[in-house]
Design a protein around this motif. Structure first.
Motif, short mmCIF file in Angstrom:
data_model
loop_
_atom_site.label_atom_id
_atom_site.label_comp_id
_atom_site.label_asym_id
_atom_site.label_seq_id
_atom_site.Cartn_x
_atom_site.Cartn_y
_atom_site.Cartn_z
N GLN A 69 0.71 -0.99 -0.08
CA GLN A 69 -0.22 -0.11 -0.23
C GLN A 69 0.98 1.03 0.05
O GLN A 69 0.49 2.61 -0.99
N LEU A 70 1.99 0.57 0.65
CA LEU A 70 2.76 2.43 1.04
C LEU A 70 3.82 2.64 -0.77
O LEU A 70 3.83 3.66 -1.37
N ARG A 71 3.98 1.25 -1.75
CA ARG A 71 4.30 2.20 -2.59
C ARG A 71 3.43 2.36 -3.57
O ARG A 71 3.57 3.03 -4.81
N ARG A 72 1.96 1.97 -3.72
CA ARG A 72 0.95 2.32 -4.37
C ARG A 72 0.59 3.88 -4.22
O ARG A 72 0.23 4.87 -4.24
N ASP A 73 -0.06 4.71 -2.65
CA ASP A 73 -0.55 5.21 -2.14
C ASP A 73 0.23 5.92 -1.37
O ASP A 73 0.09 7.81 -1.86
N GLY A 74 1.65 5.88 -1.12
CA GLY A 74 2.18 6.43 -0.02
C GLY A 74 2.06 6.95 1.09
O GLY A 74 2.83 7.49 1.90
N LEU A 75 0.97 5.93 1.50
CA LEU A 75 0.35 6.42 3.03
C LEU A 75 -0.25 4.96 3.32
O LEU A 75 -1.22 4.41 2.25
N PHE A 76 -0.48 4.55 4.55
CA PHE A 76 -1.13 3.70 5.45
C PHE A 76 -1.43 3.68 6.37
O PHE A 76 -0.56 4.22 7.23
N GLN A 77 -2.75 3.45 6.56
CA GLN A 77 -3.36 3.93 7.94
C GLN A 77 -3.86 2.79 9.00
O GLN A 77 -3.55 1.99 8.07
N GLY A 78 -4.04 2.76 9.84
CA GLY A 78 -3.77 1.71 10.80
C GLY A 78 -2.70 1.21 11.61
O GLY A 78 -2.77 0.27 11.95
N VAL A 79 -2.09 2.20 11.64
CA VAL A 79 -1.25 1.63 12.92
C VAL A 79 -1.08 2.05 14.49
O VAL A 79 -1.22 3.35 14.38
N ARG A 80 -1.61 1.18 14.98
CA ARG A 80 -1.99 1.65 16.89
C ARG A 80 -0.99 0.73 17.68
O ARG A 80 -0.68 0.21 18.19
N LEU A 81 -0.93 2.21 18.93
CA LEU A 81 0.49 1.83 19.33
C LEU A 81 -0.72 1.39 20.74
O LEU A 81 -1.34 2.07 21.01
N PRO A 82 -0.34 0.28 21.32
CA PRO A 82 -0.21 0.12 22.14
C PRO A 82 -1.17 1.50 23.66
O PRO A 82 -0.06 1.87 23.57
N ARG A 223 4.57 9.70 -6.64
CA ARG A 223 5.07 8.97 -7.57
C ARG A 223 4.97 9.85 -8.90
O ARG A 223 5.53 8.75 -9.64
N GLN A 224 3.86 10.17 -8.95
CA GLN A 224 3.28 10.81 -10.14
C GLN A 224 3.77 12.34 -10.03
O GLN A 224 2.98 12.72 -8.25
N ILE A 242 -2.00 22.55 -5.09
CA ILE A 242 -1.95 21.04 -4.98
C ILE A 242 -3.13 19.79 -5.20
O ILE A 242 -3.58 19.34 -6.05
N GLU A 243 -4.44 20.64 -5.24
CA GLU A 243 -5.84 20.41 -5.25
C GLU A 243 -6.49 20.27 -6.89
O GLU A 243 -6.48 19.43 -7.50
N ARG A 244 -5.43 21.41 -7.69
CA ARG A 244 -5.90 21.58 -9.30
C ARG A 244 -5.32 20.47 -9.70
O ARG A 244 -5.02 19.80 -10.84
N SER A 245 -4.19 20.28 -9.34
CA SER A 245 -3.43 18.92 -9.75
C SER A 245 -3.24 17.79 -9.42
O SER A 245 -2.90 17.34 -10.85
N TYR A 246 -3.10 17.27 -8.71
CA TYR A 246 -3.61 15.98 -8.10
C TYR A 246 -5.39 15.73 -7.49
O TYR A 246 -4.97 14.61 -7.52
#
Length: 304
Positions: A69-82, A223-224, A242-246
């Motif tokens: 998911q990092l390679r595709r989006d540059g972002l992964f959510q869902g890392v949770r600290l105890p 990546r783009q 940024i909003e117009r571009s991406y």
């Protein structure tokens, strides 16, 4: 344009000092924003090591899934600290003095924020702990977690190592002006040029909603990249551009409860936002492939 030039000139002493400290930083800073050279650097990765994950704080995470998911989006959510780790870091941050606006002359504990603003007459938007974060045993445990390293090596290559550990407050302030927002990286989208290859883990130590200064990321922008955002001397660009571009749909505002975490490729466009209602406390662990600078703590301006 004048404001941009003034900002560049203000940063010049820091860049010069960084080059003196590590001359190999210059080609990265000059060429690392261009996708051609950046992609070439990614081809030089060494294979990752197999790391023992027995003592990880994050046994629920699938390393391959996070990496993909990092390679595709540059972002992964869902890392949770105890919960216990989160509580320890929160307690440490509330009793330990931090430094306002990256300035070691402005020392305060979080509950003194408003009184220090009144006393100094300045907007205090951030309180960084610099090297003091390493006095927090819970933060060090997160920094040394084997699964975080394994993900970093899978994504960046076997050279991946911890390059920075940061803990800081983002404070609400009614005194903030444009320069204050710029100093706190809350005025515009930008990308990081600290290394050829990097990832950063962020953990919200206390809950963050839309009024508490959430982090914002542009999915896929690692990546783009449009040519005008490669052949430029500045890394920051207005939100409208940024909003117009991406596309508006690519912009993700990251909110979550205590302990919520995510990992991103910081070459993608991202920004902080102003905390309006409540302060935000964030732990950040950075991984890169180059030797870190020893002259100053990460994020600290040159001291004259």
């Amino acid at each position: 344009m004048v404001t941009r030039i003034q900002r560049m000139l203000k940063r010049l002493p820091t860049h010069v000092a960084d080059i003196k400290d590590n001359p190999r930083w210059l080609p990265m800073f000059a060429l690392g924003r261009v996708m051609l050279f950046r992609n070439l650097a990614w081809k030089l990765t060494a294979p990752p090591e197999h790391i023992d994950l027995t003592n990880t704080l994050f046994p629920e995470l699938d390393v391959d899934h996070v990496t993909e998911q990092l390679r595709r989006d540059g972002l992964f959510q869902g890392v949770r600290l105890p919960t216990g780790i989160t509580s320890e870091i929160s307690s440490f941050a509330r009793r330990t003095p931090c430094f306002g606006n990256f300035d070691r002359k402005i020392e305060l504990v979080a509950e003194e924020h408003r009184s220090v603003e009144l006393a100094t007459g300045k907007a205090i938007l951030t309180g960084h702990f610099f090297e003091r974060v390493l006095d927090c045993e819970a933060a060090r445990r997160v920094q040394q977690d084997p699964l975080l390293l394994q993900i970093a090596q899978n994504y960046l290559g076997g050279e991946a190592r911890v390059t920075a550990t940061r803990l800081w407050w983002s404070f609400p302030s009614k005194k903030a002006k444009d320069y204050d927002l710029h100093l706190a990286s809350q005025d515009r989208f930008h990308f990081d040029l600290d290394d050829w290859r990097m990832i950063k883990y962020f953990f919200y130590i206390e809950a963050v909603d839309e009024n508490s200064g959430p982090h914002v990321y542009v999915v896929g922008s690692h990546r783009q990249r449009f040519l005008r955002h490669q052949f430029t001397l500045v890394v920051g660009h207005p939100s409208e551009e940024i909003e117009r571009s991406y596309g508006r749909e690519a912009i993700v505002k990251l909110t979550g409860p205590e302990g919520f975490g995510f990992v991103e490729d910081p070459f993608g466009f991202h920004t902080g936002s102003l905390a309006e209602r409540a302060p935000r406390l964030v732990l950040e662990i950075s991984f890169g492939v180059s030797e870190k600078l020893h002259r100053r703590f990460h994020g600290e301006p040159v001291i004259h």
